[in-house]
Design a protein around this motif. Structure first.
Motif, PDB file in Angstrom:
ATOM      1  N   GLY A 138       5.703  44.406  47.675  1.00 19.22           N
ATOM      2  CA  GLY A 138       4.340  43.878  47.715  1.00 19.22           C
ATOM      3  C   GLY A 138       3.400  44.603  46.774  1.00 19.22           C
ATOM      4  N   VAL A 139       3.476  45.946  46.762  1.00 16.36           N
ATOM      5  CA  VAL A 139       2.634  46.706  45.838  1.00 16.36           C
ATOM      6  C   VAL A 139       3.038  46.422  44.399  1.00 16.36           C
ATOM      7  CG1 VAL A 139       1.975  49.018  45.092  1.00 16.36           C
ATOM      8  CG2 VAL A 139       2.123  48.504  47.525  1.00 16.36           C
ATOM      9  N   GLY A 140       4.358  46.321  44.149  1.00 15.38           N
ATOM     10  CA  GLY A 140       4.813  45.980  42.798  1.00 15.38           C
ATOM     11  C   GLY A 140       4.336  44.619  42.358  1.00 15.38           C
ATOM     12  N   LEU A 141       4.392  43.643  43.286  1.00  7.05           N
ATOM     13  CA  LEU A 141       3.901  42.303  42.951  1.00  7.05           C
ATOM     14  C   LEU A 141       2.401  42.327  42.688  1.00  7.05           C
ATOM     15  CD1 LEU A 141       4.507  39.263  42.723  1.00  7.05           C
ATOM     16  CD2 LEU A 141       4.081  39.077  45.181  1.00  7.05           C
ATOM     17  N   GLY A 142       1.671  43.132  43.476  1.00 13.89           N
ATOM     18  CA  GLY A 142       0.241  43.252  43.237  1.00 13.89           C
ATOM     19  C   GLY A 142      -0.066  43.840  41.877  1.00 13.89           C
ATOM     20  N   GLY A 143       0.759  44.821  41.453  1.00 13.38           N
ATOM     21  CA  GLY A 143       0.569  45.385  40.122  1.00 13.38           C
ATOM     22  C   GLY A 143       0.870  44.383  39.023  1.00 13.38           C
ATOM     23  N   LEU A 144       1.945  43.606  39.206  1.00 15.76           N
ATOM     24  CA  LEU A 144       2.304  42.604  38.194  1.00 15.76           C
ATOM     25  C   LEU A 144       1.259  41.499  38.096  1.00 15.76           C
ATOM     26  CD1 LEU A 144       6.155  42.208  38.837  1.00 15.76           C
ATOM     27  CD2 LEU A 144       5.045  43.349  36.907  1.00 15.76           C
ATOM     28  N   LEU A 145       0.675  41.153  39.235  1.00 12.97           N
ATOM     29  CA  LEU A 145      -0.330  40.086  39.251  1.00 12.97           C
ATOM     30  C   LEU A 145      -1.745  40.607  39.052  1.00 12.97           C
ATOM     31  CD1 LEU A 145       0.966  37.887  42.217  1.00 12.97           C
ATOM     32  CD2 LEU A 145       1.306  37.531  39.771  1.00 12.97           C
ATOM     33  N   SER A 146      -1.883  41.885  38.725  1.00 13.88           N
ATOM     34  CA  SER A 146      -3.220  42.461  38.562  1.00 13.88           C
ATOM     35  C   SER A 146      -4.068  41.735  37.516  1.00 13.88           C
ATOM     36  CB  SER A 146      -3.114  43.949  38.220  1.00 13.88           C
ATOM     37  OG  SER A 146      -2.353  44.159  37.051  1.00 13.88           O
ATOM     38  N   PRO A 147      -3.500  41.236  36.396  1.00 14.86           N
ATOM     39  CA  PRO A 147      -4.362  40.465  35.481  1.00 14.86           C
ATOM     40  C   PRO A 147      -4.953  39.218  36.140  1.00 14.86           C
ATOM     41  CG  PRO A 147      -2.360  41.150  34.363  1.00 14.86           C
ATOM     42  CD  PRO A 147      -2.161  41.455  35.813  1.00 14.86           C
ATOM     43  N   ALA A 148      -4.144  38.523  36.987  1.00 14.93           N
ATOM     44  CA  ALA A 148      -4.650  37.326  37.656  1.00 14.93           C
ATOM     45  C   ALA A 148      -5.721  37.681  38.684  1.00 14.93           C
ATOM     46  CB  ALA A 148      -3.499  36.583  38.331  1.00 14.93           C
ATOM     47  N   PHE A 149      -5.473  38.735  39.482  1.00 15.64           N
ATOM     48  CA  PHE A 149      -6.493  39.155  40.444  1.00 15.64           C
ATOM     49  C   PHE A 149      -7.722  39.695  39.719  1.00 15.64           C
ATOM     50  CE2 PHE A 149      -2.723  39.537  43.265  1.00 15.64           C
ATOM     51  CZ  PHE A 149      -3.146  38.664  44.252  1.00 15.64           C
ATOM     52  N   GLY A 150      -7.509  40.333  38.577  1.00 16.25           N
ATOM     53  CA  GLY A 150      -8.636  40.783  37.774  1.00 16.25           C
ATOM     54  C   GLY A 150      -9.471  39.633  37.257  1.00 16.25           C
ATOM     55  N   LEU A 151      -8.799  38.523  36.938  1.00 13.70           N
ATOM     56  CA  LEU A 151      -9.519  37.333  36.502  1.00 13.70           C
ATOM     57  C   LEU A 151     -10.426  36.814  37.619  1.00 13.70           C
ATOM     58  CD1 LEU A 151     -10.077  34.979  34.573  1.00 13.70           C
ATOM     59  CD2 LEU A 151      -7.997  33.887  35.441  1.00 13.70           C
ATOM     60  N   VAL A 152      -9.909  36.789  38.856  1.00 19.35           N
ATOM     61  CA  VAL A 152     -10.723  36.347  39.990  1.00 19.35           C
ATOM     62  C   VAL A 152     -11.923  37.268  40.171  1.00 19.35           C
ATOM     63  CG1 VAL A 152     -10.746  35.943  42.481  1.00 19.35           C
ATOM     64  CG2 VAL A 152      -8.743  35.293  41.126  1.00 19.35           C
ATOM     65  N   ALA A 153     -11.670  38.589  40.110  1.00 20.67           N
ATOM     66  CA  ALA A 153     -12.766  39.548  40.285  1.00 20.67           C
ATOM     67  C   ALA A 153     -13.812  39.402  39.180  1.00 20.67           C
ATOM     68  CB  ALA A 153     -12.214  40.973  40.315  1.00 20.67           C
ATOM     69  N   ALA A 154     -13.340  39.258  37.938  1.00 18.73           N
ATOM     70  CA  ALA A 154     -14.270  39.111  36.824  1.00 18.73           C
ATOM     71  C   ALA A 154     -15.080  37.821  36.948  1.00 18.73           C
ATOM     72  CB  ALA A 154     -13.507  39.126  35.504  1.00 18.73           C
ATOM     73  N   PHE A 155     -14.433  36.763  37.420  1.00 17.16           N
ATOM     74  CA  PHE A 155     -15.140  35.497  37.600  1.00 17.16           C
ATOM     75  C   PHE A 155     -16.231  35.628  38.658  1.00 17.16           C
ATOM     76  CE2 PHE A 155     -15.632  31.523  39.943  1.00 17.16           C
ATOM     77  CZ  PHE A 155     -15.985  30.665  38.924  1.00 17.16           C
ATOM     78  N   VAL A 156     -15.888  36.255  39.782  1.00 15.44           N
ATOM     79  CA  VAL A 156     -16.856  36.375  40.867  1.00 15.44           C
ATOM     80  C   VAL A 156     -18.033  37.244  40.460  1.00 15.44           C
ATOM     81  CG1 VAL A 156     -17.209  37.249  43.212  1.00 15.44           C
ATOM     82  CG2 VAL A 156     -15.138  35.951  42.657  1.00 15.44           C
ATOM     83  N   PHE A 157     -17.744  38.365  39.806  1.00 15.33           N
ATOM     84  CA  PHE A 157     -18.804  39.313  39.473  1.00 15.33           C
ATOM     85  C   PHE A 157     -19.464  39.011  38.131  1.00 15.33           C
ATOM     86  CE2 PHE A 157     -16.486  41.552  42.726  1.00 15.33           C
ATOM     87  CZ  PHE A 157     -17.477  42.222  43.424  1.00 15.33           C
ATOM     88  N   GLY A 158     -18.976  37.974  37.438  1.00 11.98           N
ATOM     89  CA  GLY A 158     -19.654  37.514  36.237  1.00 11.98           C
ATOM     90  C   GLY A 158     -19.557  38.456  35.053  1.00 11.98           C
ATOM     91  N   VAL A 159     -18.370  39.018  34.781  1.00 10.53           N
ATOM     92  CA  VAL A 159     -18.183  39.887  33.628  1.00 10.53           C
ATOM     93  C   VAL A 159     -17.098  39.300  32.732  1.00 10.53           C
ATOM     94  CG1 VAL A 159     -18.908  41.927  34.899  1.00 10.53           C
ATOM     95  CG2 VAL A 159     -16.493  41.318  34.827  1.00 10.53           C
ATOM     96  N   ALA A 160     -17.104  39.719  31.480  1.00 14.38           N
ATOM     97  CA  ALA A 160     -16.104  39.243  30.528  1.00 14.38           C
ATOM     98  C   ALA A 160     -14.722  39.762  30.940  1.00 14.38           C
ATOM     99  CB  ALA A 160     -16.457  39.713  29.115  1.00 14.38           C
ATOM    100  N   TRP A 161     -13.716  38.895  30.799  1.00 10.85           N
ATOM    101  CA  TRP A 161     -12.367  39.252  31.242  1.00 10.85           C
ATOM    102  C   TRP A 161     -11.394  39.196  30.087  1.00 10.85           C
ATOM    103  CZ3 TRP A 161      -7.889  36.197  31.155  1.00 10.85           C
ATOM    104  CH2 TRP A 161      -6.782  36.721  31.824  1.00 10.85           C
ATOM    105  N   HIS A 162     -10.463  40.127  30.048  1.00  9.33           N
ATOM    106  CA  HIS A 162      -9.311  40.048  29.174  1.00  9.33           C
ATOM    107  C   HIS A 162      -8.113  40.564  29.950  1.00  9.33           C
ATOM    108  CE1 HIS A 162     -10.943  44.140  28.545  1.00  9.33           C
ATOM    109  NE2 HIS A 162      -9.674  44.494  28.471  1.00  9.33           N
ATOM    110  N   PRO A 163      -6.920  40.015  29.708  1.00 13.33           N
ATOM    111  CA  PRO A 163      -5.755  40.391  30.507  1.00 13.33           C
ATOM    112  C   PRO A 163      -5.414  41.868  30.345  1.00 13.33           C
ATOM    113  CG  PRO A 163      -5.093  39.071  28.606  1.00 13.33           C
ATOM    114  CD  PRO A 163      -6.585  39.027  28.667  1.00 13.33           C
ATOM    115  N   VAL A 164      -5.389  42.568  31.442  1.00 12.20           N
ATOM    116  CA  VAL A 164      -5.022  43.980  31.447  1.00 12.20           C
ATOM    117  C   VAL A 164      -4.308  44.280  32.762  1.00 12.20           C
ATOM    118  CG1 VAL A 164      -7.317  44.576  32.332  1.00 12.20           C
ATOM    119  CG2 VAL A 164      -5.884  46.354  31.330  1.00 12.20           C
TER     120      VAL A 164
END
Length: 463
Positions: A132-158
């Motif tokens: 689960g933690v490994g999957l969370g790390g692999l999907l971190s760019p996707a979850f980062g996209l959600v966070a960036a969208f909600v908080f209104g900041v520029a996003w790039h895959p990282v």
């Protein structure tokens, strides 16, 4: 001392062998634990996703403060998954009660049986935690996209990894698994050998059946659902204030509606003998009817969870856009963004819980129906027809609450649409379509896994 260590070694080997041999039985359980860990870790690591982006010093200060708010919300996410894992353990105990009885007959004793159960829980829990933690790390760019969208900041895959979030997830998940393991051990130890060995159960005794009780339940369902849907449409402010009581009213109305459907639909099918007696349709209908009493409660709970989850995800996404583009909440935008983000994750947690409850319910019922399917096998029923019957039962259990949840969501989406207009948000229909699609995809995956697991349980291998 050597015999004692050999005894522990044998217990470990037995537990490891059980996990390997029962990998198919553990598949839904393992998938549920992995998704729970992934969501919990991703929620705790959300602040790290934001800080990994290109931010100003003011934004970093604001998001660091928001991270504290999100950690507080994570407590409730952990509580949700604690109840889910407890429900999953109940399924596993029911599935393997005869096996534990055989262990006691072989002279292992309750203490060693409990040790094997605790070791198995630890092995599955550790594997799911790592995955689960490994999957969370692999999907971190996707979850980062959600966070960036909600908080209104520029996003790039990282891709990011948060050791602090992993440690917090480990602590929370370990506590949940320990409590669940203790409850499972206590459940096994308080049962007698006769109770453990009794693998066959009599069909449920139907209550409140007959024309008059069914009509009373139909009237109760109509009144309760009319209260919820009418309040949502004509007095949305009152609905929002009393949303928790309204949820329980919706649960009651849905429960009575499912009981009515469980009584009416089979009657209608029996009025058309040309279809009712075709293939194994009679057997399939009787199997569904046999578990209608306990099944309706679970289906109603799943339906409400699905509706609440989809509405929360749509509301969180819409609310996020409204915070940035509307003027209604402009002065308190920083304080409300974590709430919008939490709504999305809570909605996702509810949807995972709903799918897992359905899957575990079907697997539990399958373990109670082994004898009935054994009779079909001895009578020479074609495997293709039996598999079709199993798929039909699983499809019914997933489709009925899914369709009803969509009906609930129609009214919920109307309410969210009104708030969308007030907040000046855009993209509302896209959020609705995307949420419904992802929900359907999630339940389709769970349904396919559940159908295969039930088939392995109910169709013995022919030599």
């Amino acid at each position: 001392m050597e015999s004692l260590s050999w005894g522990y070694e044998m217990l470990f080997k037995l537990a490891l062998g059980n996990v390997r041999r029962s990998a198919h039985d553990f598949s839904v359980y393992f998938l549920t634990l992995v998704l729970a860990v992934c969501l919990l870790y991703s929620f705790l690591a959300s602040n790290g996703y934001l800080l990994a982006l290109d931010l100003t010093s003011e934004q970093r200060a604001n998001f660091a403060q928001a991270g504290g708010v999100l950690e507080a919300f994570a407590v409730f996410v952990a509580v949700i998954f604690a109840f889910l894992i407890g429900y999953a353990n109940v399924f596993l105990l029911r599935r393997r009660r005869r096996e534990f009885g055989l262990y006691e007959l072989l002279g292992m004793g309750q203490a060693r049986v409990s040790a094997v159960l605790a070791l198995e829980s630890g092995m599955v829990g550790l594997a799911s935690l790592i995955a689960g933690v490994g999957l969370g790390g692999l999907l971190s760019p996707a979850f980062g996209l959600v966070a960036a969208f909600v908080f209104g900041v520029a996003w790039h895959p990282v891709m990011t990894f948060s050791p602090d979030a992993a440690a917090q997830t480990l602590a929370a998940f370990a506590a949940i698994m320990v409590v669940a393991a203790v409850r499972a051990v206590r459940s096994v130890r308080k049962r007698t050998l006769v109770e453990l060995m009794r693998s066959d159960h009599a069909p449920e005794r139907r209550r409140l059946v007959g024309t008059r009780p069914v009509r009373l339940q139909q009237a109760a369902a109509a009144v309760l659902l009319a209260v919820v849907w009418g309040t949502c449409l004509f007095n949305p402010g009152y609905f929002v204030v009393f949303i928790i009581p309204m949820g329980f009213i919706a649960l009651g109305g849905t429960y009575f509606l499912f009981r009515v459907l469980g009584a009416r639909v089979p009657e209608r099918l029996r009025r058309h003998p040309e279809g009712y007696w075709c293939g194994l349709r009679l057997f399939t209908v009787r199997q569904v009817e046999a578990r209608i009493e306990s099944g309706c409660a679970a289906l109603a709970a799943v339906c409400v969870l699905m509706a609440a989850g989809m509405c929360m995800v749509v509301a969180g996404l819409t609310f996020s856009v409204g915070l940035r583009e509307g003027a209604l909440f402009g002065s308190v935008q920083t304080g409300l963004e974590p709430i919008a983000f939490a709504c999305i994750f809570y909605g996702a947690a509810f949807l995972v819980c709903a799918a897992a409850v359905l899957a575990l319910q079907q697997l539990s019922q399958a373990s109670d129906s082994v004898a009935a399917y054994g009779v079909l096998d001895r009578l020479g029923a074609e495997r293709s027809m039996v598999r079709a019957s199993i798929r039909s039962q699983v499809a019914i259990s997933f489709a009925v609450p899914g369709v009803m949840a969509c009906v609930h969501c129609v009214f919920g989406f109307v309410l969210i649409g009104v708030l969308t207009v007030l907040s000046g948000s855009v993209g509302y229909l896209s959020f609705v379509a995307g949420t419904v699609f992802l929900t359907a995809a999630t339940f389709a995956v769970y349904g396919a896994v559940t159908s295969r697991a039930c088939s392995r349980t109910l169709l013995p291998q022919r030599r």
